[in-house]
Write an enzyme that holds these catalytic residues in place. Structure first.
Site, PDB file in Angstrom:
ATOM      1  N   TYR A 100      -1.976  -0.370  11.012  1.00  0.00           N
ATOM      2  CA  TYR A 100      -2.100  -1.062   9.713  1.00  0.00           C
ATOM      3  C   TYR A 100      -0.903  -0.728   8.820  1.00  0.00           C
ATOM      4  O   TYR A 100      -0.252  -1.633   8.273  1.00  0.00           O
ATOM      5  CB  TYR A 100      -3.403  -0.659   9.015  1.00  0.00           C
ATOM      6  N   LYS A 113       2.101  -3.220   7.361  1.00  0.00           N
ATOM      7  CA  LYS A 113       2.402  -3.409   5.937  1.00  0.00           C
ATOM      8  C   LYS A 113       3.853  -3.011   5.652  1.00  0.00           C
ATOM      9  O   LYS A 113       4.547  -3.660   4.858  1.00  0.00           O
ATOM     10  CB  LYS A 113       1.447  -2.583   5.068  1.00  0.00           C
ATOM     11  N   THR A 118       0.815  -1.213   0.000  1.00  0.00           N
ATOM     12  CA  THR A 118       0.000   0.000   0.000  1.00  0.00           C
ATOM     13  C   THR A 118       0.852   1.268   0.000  1.00  0.00           C
ATOM     14  O   THR A 118       1.995   1.257   0.480  1.00  0.00           O
ATOM     15  CB  THR A 118      -0.900  -0.004   1.258  1.00  0.00           C
ATOM     16  N   ASP A 119       0.247   2.367  -0.458  1.00  0.00           N
ATOM     17  CA  ASP A 119       0.942   3.665  -0.390  1.00  0.00           C
ATOM     18  C   ASP A 119       1.021   4.189   1.043  1.00  0.00           C
ATOM     19  O   ASP A 119       1.790   5.122   1.319  1.00  0.00           O
ATOM     20  CB  ASP A 119       0.264   4.694  -1.301  1.00  0.00           C
ATOM     21  N   GLU A 120       0.233   3.593   1.957  1.00  0.00           N
ATOM     22  CA  GLU A 120       0.208   4.117   3.331  1.00  0.00           C
ATOM     23  C   GLU A 120       1.547   3.950   4.039  1.00  0.00           C
ATOM     24  O   GLU A 120       1.789   4.587   5.067  1.00  0.00           O
ATOM     25  CB  GLU A 120      -0.898   3.449   4.153  1.00  0.00           C
TER      26      GLU A 120
HETATM   27  P1  NAD Z   1      -9.701  -7.278   2.223  1.00  0.00           P
HETATM   28  O1  NAD Z   1      -9.693  -6.978   3.674  1.00  0.00           O
HETATM   29  O2  NAD Z   1     -10.920  -6.994   1.423  1.00  0.00           O
HETATM   30  O3  NAD Z   1      -9.347  -8.827   1.985  1.00  0.00           O
HETATM   31  C1  NAD Z   1      -8.332  -9.471   2.693  1.00  0.00           C
HETATM   32  C2  NAD Z   1      -8.500 -10.978   2.491  1.00  0.00           C
HETATM   33  O4  NAD Z   1      -7.416 -11.637   3.177  1.00  0.00           O
HETATM   34  C3  NAD Z   1      -9.798 -11.528   3.067  1.00  0.00           C
HETATM   35  O5  NAD Z   1     -10.423 -12.394   2.136  1.00  0.00           O
HETATM   36  C4  NAD Z   1      -9.343 -12.310   4.300  1.00  0.00           C
HETATM   37  O6  NAD Z   1     -10.170 -13.427   4.606  1.00  0.00           O
HETATM   38  C5  NAD Z   1      -7.948 -12.738   3.889  1.00  0.00           C
HETATM   39  N1  NAD Z   1      -7.070 -13.015   5.033  1.00  0.00           N
HETATM   40  C6  NAD Z   1      -6.893 -12.242   6.131  1.00  0.00           C
HETATM   41  N2  NAD Z   1      -6.019 -12.825   6.984  1.00  0.00           N
HETATM   42  C7  NAD Z   1      -5.616 -13.973   6.391  1.00  0.00           C
HETATM   43  C8  NAD Z   1      -4.717 -15.007   6.752  1.00  0.00           C
HETATM   44  N3  NAD Z   1      -4.045 -14.959   7.910  1.00  0.00           N
HETATM   45  N4  NAD Z   1      -4.542 -16.047   5.906  1.00  0.00           N
HETATM   46  C9  NAD Z   1      -5.225 -16.107   4.742  1.00  0.00           C
HETATM   47  N5  NAD Z   1      -6.086 -15.166   4.345  1.00  0.00           N
HETATM   48  C10 NAD Z   1      -6.293 -14.108   5.149  1.00  0.00           C
HETATM   49  O7  NAD Z   1      -8.441  -6.512   1.639  1.00  0.00           O
HETATM   50  P2  NAD Z   1      -8.236  -5.826   0.205  1.00  0.00           P
HETATM   51  O8  NAD Z   1      -8.751  -4.454   0.260  1.00  0.00           O
HETATM   52  O9  NAD Z   1      -8.683  -6.746  -0.836  1.00  0.00           O
HETATM   53  O10 NAD Z   1      -6.642  -5.724   0.180  1.00  0.00           O
HETATM   54  C11 NAD Z   1      -5.860  -6.774  -0.358  1.00  0.00           C
HETATM   55  C12 NAD Z   1      -4.381  -6.400  -0.244  1.00  0.00           C
HETATM   56  O11 NAD Z   1      -4.142  -5.201  -0.969  1.00  0.00           O
HETATM   57  C13 NAD Z   1      -3.933  -6.117   1.203  1.00  0.00           C
HETATM   58  O12 NAD Z   1      -2.652  -6.642   1.362  1.00  0.00           O
HETATM   59  C14 NAD Z   1      -3.910  -4.603   1.292  1.00  0.00           C
HETATM   60  O13 NAD Z   1      -2.950  -4.179   2.221  1.00  0.00           O
HETATM   61  C15 NAD Z   1      -3.534  -4.229  -0.125  1.00  0.00           C
HETATM   62  N6  NAD Z   1      -4.004  -2.913  -0.597  1.00  0.00           N
HETATM   63  C16 NAD Z   1      -5.327  -2.591  -0.479  1.00  0.00           C
HETATM   64  C17 NAD Z   1      -5.778  -1.364  -0.984  1.00  0.00           C
HETATM   65  C18 NAD Z   1      -7.228  -0.960  -0.903  1.00  0.00           C
HETATM   66  O14 NAD Z   1      -7.549   0.188  -1.204  1.00  0.00           O
HETATM   67  N7  NAD Z   1      -8.144  -1.844  -0.534  1.00  0.00           N
HETATM   68  C19 NAD Z   1      -4.857  -0.482  -1.577  1.00  0.00           C
HETATM   69  C20 NAD Z   1      -3.515  -0.853  -1.656  1.00  0.00           C
HETATM   70  C21 NAD Z   1      -3.100  -2.075  -1.174  1.00  0.00           C
HETATM   71  O1  DAU Z   2      -4.184   3.966   0.472  1.00  0.00           O
HETATM   72  C1  DAU Z   2      -4.388   2.596   0.373  1.00  0.00           C
HETATM   73  C2  DAU Z   2      -5.251   2.131   1.516  1.00  0.00           C
HETATM   74  O2  DAU Z   2      -6.570   2.570   1.241  1.00  0.00           O
HETATM   75  C3  DAU Z   2      -5.237   0.615   1.716  1.00  0.00           C
HETATM   76  O3  DAU Z   2      -3.927   0.204   2.063  1.00  0.00           O
HETATM   77  C4  DAU Z   2      -6.223   0.198   2.813  1.00  0.00           C
HETATM   78  O4  DAU Z   2      -6.255  -1.212   2.927  1.00  0.00           O
HETATM   79  C5  DAU Z   2      -7.587   0.712   2.432  1.00  0.00           C
HETATM   80  O5  DAU Z   2      -8.524   0.411   3.456  1.00  0.00           O
HETATM   81  C6  DAU Z   2      -7.552   2.227   2.198  1.00  0.00           C
HETATM   82  O6  DAU Z   2      -7.291   2.913   3.439  1.00  0.00           O
HETATM   83  P1  DAU Z   2      -8.076   4.247   3.849  1.00  0.00           P
HETATM   84  O7  DAU Z   2      -8.021   4.410   5.301  1.00  0.00           O
HETATM   85  O8  DAU Z   2      -7.628   5.398   2.997  1.00  0.00           O
HETATM   86  O9  DAU Z   2      -9.573   3.840   3.354  1.00  0.00           O
HETATM   87  P2  DAU Z   2     -11.010   4.069   3.991  1.00  0.00           P
HETATM   88  O10 DAU Z   2     -12.007   3.693   2.939  1.00  0.00           O
HETATM   89  O11 DAU Z   2     -11.124   3.450   5.329  1.00  0.00           O
HETATM   90  O12 DAU Z   2     -11.070   5.637   4.175  1.00  0.00           O
HETATM   91  C7  DAU Z   2     -10.881   6.502   3.080  1.00  0.00           C
HETATM   92  C8  DAU Z   2     -10.908   7.913   3.629  1.00  0.00           C
HETATM   93  O13 DAU Z   2     -12.241   8.218   4.052  1.00  0.00           O
HETATM   94  C9  DAU Z   2     -10.022   8.105   4.837  1.00  0.00           C
HETATM   95  O14 DAU Z   2      -9.430   9.401   4.801  1.00  0.00           O
HETATM   96  C10 DAU Z   2     -10.987   8.008   6.022  1.00  0.00           C
HETATM   97  C11 DAU Z   2     -12.276   8.561   5.445  1.00  0.00           C
HETATM   98  N1  DAU Z   2     -13.524   7.993   6.000  1.00  0.00           N
HETATM   99  C12 DAU Z   2     -13.649   6.642   6.075  1.00  0.00           C
HETATM  100  C13 DAU Z   2     -14.794   6.070   6.594  1.00  0.00           C
HETATM  101  C14 DAU Z   2     -14.926   4.570   6.706  1.00  0.00           C
HETATM  102  C15 DAU Z   2     -14.558   8.822   6.388  1.00  0.00           C
HETATM  103  O15 DAU Z   2     -14.447  10.060   6.280  1.00  0.00           O
HETATM  104  N2  DAU Z   2     -15.689   8.264   6.883  1.00  0.00           N
HETATM  105  C16 DAU Z   2     -15.853   6.921   7.037  1.00  0.00           C
HETATM  106  O16 DAU Z   2     -16.908   6.472   7.542  1.00  0.00           O
END
Ligand code: NAD
Ligand code: DAU
Length: 356
Positions: A159, A163, A133-135
């Protein structure tokens, strides 16, 4: 040959599996523990497809993972498995350490054991692609340039720190043991099958349910949004031509404030499904307490990906968010199946009883 993905019942992993089966004849083994975020119904359309093998397992289970690598003669691992929600990591970081750090370590150990036994040319061709992730780069001010792969790691939430730790382990396994790894750091994804605890699906679901739309703090935090299918296409491209030991940032040049994102969703819903009382959805926005340690701005500079491996996203934010709103409107049963016991407990923990 076969690829193995972890976390493939989650949001990005299931989109990746669906797209993989559509675009490739190569078998995919999908390992997922099925935590609250894992959802097998995402993979319903693959149920009778012999090219997709689902295995319920924890990435911390070294012997199961090693056995799968050997049985299926895996040529690449893509590690999606993670605890992924920042707010949950603030309430309870332990699972994030267990899966994101220790789990990645176990996966690396299994990969190292398997890869060490491979003969050439399979050994040369093997890849471990770590999806991050970019975080990990921390936060930006409005004036700072977007994150490049050279930015210092400055994770701010549990988190992000978990990562970041996993990224460092992946890097070390390449440097020390020669394991052929690649890491990608992507910005915020959105699209079908995203768990409705995240901003975009939460807003769509609550708006359609006539509920208030929580916006943290002043709503002026900026995220850089990428449609999930574009993330998946970037990962396929990186797997194909990415260089071993390299890091690639993935992003779509779509910086938006959170308040603007919520307003865009509201405007789309005003057009596609006007409220019965003819009020604008935007009137339901409720400013709530800010996230502790909330990162102000993320932005990705994806120049390396564009210039070195010729990848570009297909969707603009405008096209991607319309598709997304339409998908959630057409798949309300998918969300309704989630928003039961555990989800309600989470909403109470995160938002208290203040929202209507
Ligand atoms: P998600 O939470 O929707 O899915 C995570 C999946 O991993 C789930 O199906 C869960 O059951 C599985 N899991 C959790 N713990 C596990 C374990 N110990 N063993 C096997 N499986 C397990 O997450 P996502 O949003 O699909 O993110 C996927 C990946 O991409 C993550 O590594 C996250 O850090 C990264 N990522 C997400 C975003 C985003 O915006 N969602 C952006 C950048 C990177
Ligand atoms: O940047 C990549 C990341 O993006 C991934 O690594 C994470 O797995 C993914 O969850 C996401 O993280 P964020 O914290 O940015 O996503 P989230 O959807 O939780 O929140 C997006 C923005 O919106 C953040 O600034 C918090 C804000 N927010 C979120 C929720 C749930 C609100 O203002 N209200 C809300 O109820």
């Amino acid at each position: 040959m076969t690829i193995l993905i972890t976390g493939g019942a989650g949001f990005i992993g299931s989109n990746f599996a669906l797209d993989w089966v559509r675009t490739s004849v190569e078998q995919i083994v999908n390992v997922d523990k099925l935590t609250y975020a894992g959802n097998l119904s995402n993979l319903d359309s693959l149920r009778d497809n012999h090219n997709h093998v689902f295995v319920r397992a924890d990435i911390n289970d070294y012997s199961v993972v090693l056995n799968l690598l050997q049985t299926y003669k895996v040529r690449a691992i893509l590690n999606f498995a993670a605890e992924s929600h920042v707010d949950r990591s603030i309430h309870g970081p332990r699972d994030f350490i267990e899966t994101n750090i220790v789990g990645t370590f176990n996966l690396l150990e299994a990969a190292r054991a398997y890869w060490g036994e491979l003969a050439e040319p399979e050994r040369q061709k093997f890849r471990f692609l770590h999806v991050s992730t970019d975080e990990v780069y921390g936060t930006l001010t409005a004036a700072q340039p977007a994150f490049t792969e050279m930015n210092q790691y400055q994770p701010n939430s549990p988190y992000a720190a978990s990562k970041a730790a996993s990224d460092h382990l992946v890097r070390a396994y390449c440097h020390t043991y020669g394991l052929p790894v690649i890491t990608t750091n992507c910005s915020n994804n959105y699209g079908p099958y995203q768990f409705p605890e995240k901003l975009i699906p939460l807003t769509i679901h609550r708006a359609l349910s006539g509920k208030e739309l929580p916006v943290y703090g002043d709503g002026q935090q900026v995220r850089d949004w990428l449609y999930v299918k574009d993330h998946c296409s970037a990962l396929r491209r990186v797997l194909e031509v990415g260089a071993v030991g390299e890091v690639y940032n993935i992003g779509g040049n779509n910086e938006k404030t959170n308040l603007d994102v919520v307003k865009v969703i509201c405007a789309l819903l005003d057009e596609l499904k006007p409220r019965a009382d003819r009020q604008l959805y935007e009137l339901r926005v409720a400013f709530v307490a800010d996230r502790p340690g909330h990162d102000r701005r993320y932005a990705i500079d994806a120049t390396k990906l564009a210039t070195q491996i010729s990848w570009q996203p297909d969707e603009t934010f405008e096209s991607g968010i319309r598709k997304t709103v339409e998908w959630y409107m057409g798949n309300q049963a998918w969300t309704e199946a989630i928003v039961n016991g555990e989800y309600r407990t989470w909403l109470e923990k995160q938002y208290g009883n203040t929202l209507s």
